[in-house]
Write an enzyme that holds these catalytic residues in place. Structure first.
Site, short mmCIF file in Angstrom:
data_model
loop_
_atom_site.label_atom_id
_atom_site.label_comp_id
_atom_site.label_asym_id
_atom_site.label_seq_id
_atom_site.Cartn_x
_atom_site.Cartn_y
_atom_site.Cartn_z
N MET A 159 24.21 8.16 2.25
CA MET A 159 24.19 9.46 2.92
C MET A 159 24.48 9.30 4.41
O MET A 159 25.19 10.12 5.00
CB MET A 159 22.83 10.14 2.70
N LYS A 182 -17.39 -1.13 5.83
CA LYS A 182 -17.82 -2.09 4.82
C LYS A 182 -19.33 -2.01 4.59
O LYS A 182 -19.80 -2.07 3.46
CB LYS A 182 -17.43 -3.51 5.27
N GLU A 223 0.82 -1.22 0.00
CA GLU A 223 0.00 0.00 0.00
C GLU A 223 0.85 1.27 0.00
O GLU A 223 0.42 2.31 -0.51
CB GLU A 223 -0.95 0.00 1.19
N PHE A 227 -11.42 -7.70 13.79
CA PHE A 227 -10.33 -8.15 12.92
C PHE A 227 -10.03 -7.06 11.88
O PHE A 227 -10.92 -6.56 11.21
CB PHE A 227 -10.72 -9.46 12.22
N GLN A 228 -8.77 -6.72 11.75
CA GLN A 228 -8.29 -5.69 10.83
C GLN A 228 -8.97 -4.34 11.05
O GLN A 228 -9.17 -3.58 10.11
CB GLN A 228 -8.41 -6.15 9.37
#
Lengths: 162, 564
Positions: free
Chosen positions: B470, B162, B50, B112-113
């Site tokens: 760097m 959802k 993502e 969940f999630q």
């Protein structure tokens, strides 16, 4: 611009939606601004709340606070009213030890400050005092000698005069 | 007509002119993805992580000036977006991030999630929404795009439970937004503009510092007109690169920690700074107390909170830099500053960027110069963060507006590959080079899968020095060469590319550089070049942390700090 720290009173009109107080508080934390007090409640306009924030800082810092607050989408308007002619109030509930010997003395102080006794128990009194910060502080100072058990204070609220 | 939340989302995106969405689906997004095939005009690009979706949307936004759209499922999908959203926020990129959320009855139950993504992204979005009423969805999308794309652009996140995606409600797309708390000033205050004009007319040693604001408001012509009419040298911040033609006689390069010596000297000796669409980032100003000590400052920015935030300003002008410059240009006198320009030219000759054409080693600067030679600047360069980014900023001549895409404020390693995907998807007709370090490349390397699946023809150059370069440079200079955990064991990058069915070539010597670049350009699809360069080459000049722009390490010899 003054570089000395001083307490500023900011008044913000904010949308009355869930999470707005969180957005404001999160902003203060993230930018390391110090909140002395914050008070919020419905305003005269439907859907808008009025938030009074007392912040400590120099004028450059306060200007940043104001501008950053103003950037929040849910904040409709912010004004620093410190320099204006304003009425300010805060309210304190003070539970103070009271014996038969001290009870009448406490009631006299309450009278002088035009405060109220809102609860009486066998060994304590609960006092409600409303006023500007100085008044509430001096009342508290006087009551301390009797032994203050608990204090609950609202933050400062403010409106400009006229 | 009644539509589901998922349909309303898709139709609202189409109304906003969205053509491409970068994302990954998941449980809490299934209703949206199940609806996508009904809207073939929305191209969905399946990324591999993502973070890649957010950077791709960011890259897309930077080259199109439209909000990029990324989408991720609830929980880990949403939290994986966070770096990309923060990156867009720091660099003022318009973005609309959409996240799935557990159904409304489960919110707050640690389902969940489930994750509080609006809470998490509060300080890194311009605004965010949790849609708890499906009837509010269309208005929310409308507002999100409006907020993301106007004023100072930025990311806006919409969290969609959802069951909101599944619920059917009446759909009408609002014509207008009603946001009493959102305002921005587009035209500068006339009295302030007048003051600024007076100051510019009187200045003897003026310098314009052009920032990303010029690119955002596409004020390239207005900037050029001001510079030419009043003969004012222009320097850039890192993200201001390509806002002013690289080869223009008045272009004096990039300022800051790794800016050109002559650019920093210009600022430190100026009597007037015209800061146009920049925010005085500490990497640009170095020590702010000793920044431009002789100069008055005119600061033009659309965000009032940027005025006076980092440095004191004499004449603030809040407004869209394009409008403000237009107004200034109308009133400004034609001037010349021959002495000043001659002085700057002399500094430019006396303090050039370090040589890169001598010796036999393959130097990273040489690689950048060769990409410049081969493309003639006719490409979009997308960089990650670190040494390769600075060399790409210093050694490439950006002749085309908005041809330098880089992660500035957040400094996100791994930005380059997904952002290049976004840029290439937006402008398939343009050549896009993703320039990476070997460290950063491995942070988003999985997007090679996206490139292969969608056949996105980006050209990938890895400046491979085998170090987190760097940081190694800082260890060398400030930690007595203790290279703690900066040495990298690397895989064979060409084999990695080949495993993804992407052609590639490894380059180890100077002679191989130009043919390899040509091969990459001639190849119709994506192509990767692994440039194995001198491992301990440093970026110079360098202003050491805490120092002012006036004290500059120009060569590897510490005794060579020049003060001016």
């Amino acid at each position: 611009m003054s570089l000395t720290n001083k307490k500023h009173t900011l008044v913000a009109l904010v949308e009355d939606r869930p999470g707005v107080l969180n957005r404001v508080a999160s902003l203060f934390r993230r930018r390391a601004f110090n909140i002395e007090s914050i008070a919020v409640g419905r305003s005269e306009k439907p859907g808008l709340s009025r938030m009074t924030v007392v912040v400590d800082g120099n004028s450059a810092k306060i200007e940043q606070v104001r501008k950053q607050l103003d950037k929040l989408i849910n904040v409709v308007r912010v004004t620093d009213i410190t320099a204006e002619d304003i009425v300010t109030r805060e309210l304190a509930l003070i539970k103070v030890n009271a014996t038969t010997a001290t009870r009448s003395e406490i009631m006299q102080i309450v009278d002088i400050f035009r405060a109220n006794i809102v609860d009486v128990a066998s060994n304590s009194l609960t006092v409600e005092v409303t006023g500007d910060e100085d008044k509430v502080e001096s009342m508290l100072e006087l009551l301390r000698s009797f032994g203050v058990k608990e204090i609950s204070k609202t933050g400062k609220i403010a409106l400009t005069r006229g | 007509m009644k539509k589901t939340g998922a349909q309303i989302l898709c139709e609202s995106l189409i109304k906003e002119g969205v053509e491409v969405i970068f994302g990954i689906l998941g449980g809490a997004l299934l209703p949206v993805y199940d609806t996508l095939p009904q809207y073939p005009q929305l191209r969905h690009i399946l990324v591999r992580h993502e973070q890649g979706a957010a950077h791709a949307a960011d890259g897309y936004a930077r080259v199109t000036h439209k909000a990029g759209v990324c989408i991720a499922t609830s929980g880990p999908g949403a939290t994986n977006l966070v770096t990309g959203i923060a990156n867009a926020y720091m660099d003022s990129c318009p973005m609309v991030a959409i996240t799935g959320q557990v159904g409304r009855p489960f919110i707050g139950k640690d389902a969940f999630q489930e994750t509080d993504i609006t809470g998490i992204t509060l300080p890194i979005t311009k605004h965010n929404y949790l849609v708890d009423d499906t009837a509010e969805l269309a208005r929310t999308v409308k507002e999100a795009f409006y907020i993301a794309q106007t004023g100072r652009p930025g990311p806006v996140l919409i969290d969609m439970p959802k069951d909101v995606q599944q619920e059917e409600v009446e759909f009408t797309y609002p014509e207008k937004v009603d946001l009493p708390g959102y305002k921005f000033v587009s035209r500068g205050h006339l009295a302030q503009i007048k003051k600024a004009v007076g100051r510019i007319n009187k200045a003897e040693r003026p310098v314009i510092i052009a920032g990303r604001g010029i690119v955002i408001s596409q004020a390239y012509n207005e900037l050029k007109e001001l510079a030419e009419k009043a003969q004012i040298p222009v320097v850039n911040t890192l993200l201001g690169i390509s806002s002013f033609p690289g080869a223009h006689i008045l272009n004096f390069g990039m300022i800051g920690m790794h800016g050109m010596a002559y650019a920093n000297m210009a600022v430190q000796n100026a009597d007037l700074i015209i800061a146009a669409g920049m925010r005085f980032d500490d990497r640009a100003t170095a020590n702010t107390k000793r920044f431009a000590p002789q100069a008055g400052v005119i600061h033009i920015d659309i965000d009032p909170a940027e005025i006076g935030k980092n440095v004191p300003v004499d004449i603030p002008i809040v407004g869209d830099v394009k409008n403000v410059l237009k107004a200034i240009n109308k009133q400004i006198e034609r001037r010349d500053h021959l002495d000043w320009i001659t002085q700057l030219d002399q500094w430019r000759r006396e303090h050039p960027l370090l040589g890169h054409d001598q010796g036999n080693e393959l130097l990273p600067q040489y690689v950048i110069r060769q990409i410049q030679e081969a493309t003639q600047g006719n490409t979009i360069i997308v960089t990650g963060v670190g040494q390769h980014q600075m060399w790409a900023a210093q050694h490439f001549v950006y002749t085309k507006p908005n041809s330098f895409i880089s992660s500035g404020g957040l400094g996100t390693m791994g930005f380059e590959l997904p952002a290049a995907i976004g840029a290439k998807v937006a402008h398939p007709e343009e050549m896009v080079w993703s320039i990476a370090g070997d460290g950063g490349f491995q942070m988003t390397v999985q997007e090679l899968g996206t490139i292969a699946q969608e056949n996105i023809a980006v050209k990938i150059a890895i400046i491979n020095n085998g170090y987190l370069g760097m940081v190694r440079q800082w260890q060398e200079l400030f930690y007595e060469r203790r290279y703690v955990d900066t040495k990298l064991w690397n895989p064979d990058f060409v084999k990695i590319a080949e495993a993804y069915n992407i052609s590639g070539i490894k380059v180890k010597s100077r002679e191989e550089v130009a043919p390899a670049i040509q091969k990459a350009m001639d190849h119709p699809g994506p192509f990767l070049i692994d440039f194995v360069v001198e491992p301990e080459e440093n970026v110079y000049p360098m202003v050491q942390p805490g120092e002012s722009l006036s004290r500059l390490l120009e060569t590897p010899k510490p005794e060579m700090i020049s003060s001016y």
